[in-house]
Design an enzyme around this catalytic site. Structure first.
Site, mmCIF file in Angstrom:
data_model
loop_
_atom_site.group_PDB
_atom_site.id
_atom_site.type_symbol
_atom_site.label_atom_id
_atom_site.label_comp_id
_atom_site.label_asym_id
_atom_site.label_seq_id
_atom_site.Cartn_x
_atom_site.Cartn_y
_atom_site.Cartn_z
ATOM 1 N N CYS A 131 -0.416 3.037 5.753
ATOM 2 C CA CYS A 131 0.006 1.819 6.437
ATOM 3 C C CYS A 131 0.261 0.751 5.374
ATOM 4 O O CYS A 131 -0.202 0.860 4.236
ATOM 5 C CB CYS A 131 -1.041 1.353 7.439
ATOM 6 S SG CYS A 131 -2.648 0.928 6.722
ATOM 7 N N CYS A 147 0.812 -1.220 0.000
ATOM 8 C CA CYS A 147 0.000 0.000 0.000
ATOM 9 C C CYS A 147 0.844 1.268 0.000
ATOM 10 O O CYS A 147 0.327 2.354 -0.271
ATOM 11 C CB CYS A 147 -0.943 0.011 1.203
ATOM 12 S SG CYS A 147 -2.014 -1.441 1.274
#
Length: 415
Positions: free
Chosen positions: A399, A98
């Site tokens: 995150c 991500c």
């Protein structure tokens, strides 16, 4: 005590401009489009908006997590070539799940700062729809009566086998750790939707979007590529997931885990999209005669326990601030990827962050989270919002599954 992790400082590295495709819901109009072709579309438009000739690009840095077709190995190379970058210019694929989009800027910044090139093309692209149904056990054949190992690549990728936990459970762990309630998560999600709808209606989001149509990408001497939209759709010009979603509606959704706080309505949406930007040296930016969108000040990446991976942006942002000598009060706008509502709220609580500065045009709950494209999208959005709001500094962060966090610090050249 100094925060562990790594930090990269950039003295004279700039994002000239950037753009993204609309973020379109899973199995929607972009469902049959290769992530390579989405990337080509975004790359061509980023070069056009930046006023940069493709021949000036000296490095192509791309990101893509899940294979959207059988030629994924060639994705960065094909994006560069079909965007018009000279055949002599190399391309690379980077991956930090991500945080991939931020990693692309970090690597491009190093290429520019190290003198490898004057301008680099950054492209993150993802088709969540085209995540394959895959098997890894059958190269030697199928044994009689043995289970067939085909599984949903995307669903399985949400599980961290080291910790024996999936990404939603990591958010639930943070909800328990920080005392975050279901009502608070739904309120945060409703705010994300409302802000995204407002940003869409005001035209702000349209300013960073290139409409996608069915078209061909020609490359002399090679086979053409292209985009074919689904069904009778002739153009996709805006994000499809934002919609009015009041708390009362979100509260009716069933939690993923019994007694938990996370639902399909307060977690990031599944979408297909690509985003691209041009990164250049100060000398090149000055010679171009166009004011850059932002200066890239620094990047930070850290590790955190896998079972609370969602807290990663907090130490990543702290490391950025520590190494640049800034404080959170200096940061006028912050974008944190809304992987899950509880996760983003946990980061905000850990940092003591004012929610009025966070994701002011909505986040991934409302807009979507196309993995490798997300960090590029967040960087473009926060840079544009910094300019609109007249603030000097902004941060984009996310995150990362497996237990990491990454953050990018930008400076507004117009302030």
């Amino acid at each position: 005590m100094s925060i562990r992790g790594f930090f990269t400082a950039f003295n004279d590295v700039w994002m000239l401009d950037g753009v993204r495709t609309p973020m379109v819901d899973y199995c929607g109009a972009l469902g049959h489009v290769s992530p390579t072709d989405l990337g080509i579309k975004a790359a061509r438009e980023a070069l056009r908006r930046a006023g940069v000739a493709a021949s000036d690009i000296g490095s192509v840095v791309c990101g893509n997590m899940a294979p959207g077709d059988f030629d994924q190995f060639f994705l960065p190379r094909h994006i560069g070539l079909y965007a018009g970058v000279p055949v002599e210019v190399p391309a690379i694929m980077a991956q930090r799940i991500c945080g991939t989009g931020f990693e692309l800027f970090r690597q491009a910044g190093e290429h520019v700062q190290g003198g490898a090139c004057e301008a680099a093309l950054v492209v993150g692209t993802e088709s969540m729809t085209r995540n394959p149904i895959a098997a890894f056990e059958h190269r030697t054949g199928f044994k009689l009566g043995a289970p067939v190992g085909f599984k949903d690549y995307m669903w399985e990728a949400l599980k961290d086998p080291a910790a024996g936990i999936n990404m939603i459970q990591t958010a639930e762990n943070l909800a328990q750790k920080y005392g975050i309630t279901r009502e608070q998560v739904d309120q945060f999600a409703a705010r994300s939707f409302a802000r995204a709808v407002a940003a869409q209606q005001s035209g702000f989001l349209a300013g960073e979007i290139v409409p996608v149509v069915s078209e061909k990408f020609e490359l002399e001497g090679y086979k053409p590529r292209g985009i074919r939209l689904q069904g009778k759709t002739t153009e996709v010009a805006q994000d499809t997931h934002p919609r009015p979603s009041p708390v009362e509606v979100l509260a009716k959704l069933r939690p993923v885990f019994e007694g938990g706080v996370q639902t399909g309505g307060n977690s990031s949406a599944l979408v297909d999209a690509a985003a691209a930007a041009v990164v250049a040296s100060g000398a090149y930016a000055k010679a171009s005669g166009k004011q850059p969108l932002a200066r890239i000040v620094g990047a930070a990446a850290v590790g955190v326990p896998p079972e609370i991976m969602g807290i990663g942006p907090a130490p990543a942002i702290r490391l950025l601030l520590e190494r640049t000598g800034l404080t959170l009060a200096d940061i006028g706008r912050i974008e944190i990827n809304e992987a899950q509502g509880a996760q983003t709220l946990a980061v905000a609580r850990e940092l003591g962050l004012d929610l009025e500065r966070l994701n002011v045009n909505g986040g991934a709950i409302a807009l979507g989270h196309p993995l490798a494209a997300t960090g590029v999208r967040l960087t473009i959005t926060v840079a544009r919002e910094m300019r609109r709001a007249g603030v000097r500094y902004g941060i984009g962060s996310a995150c990362i599954g497996g237990g990491q966090g990454m953050a990018l610090l930008l400076e507004n050249p117009a302030v």
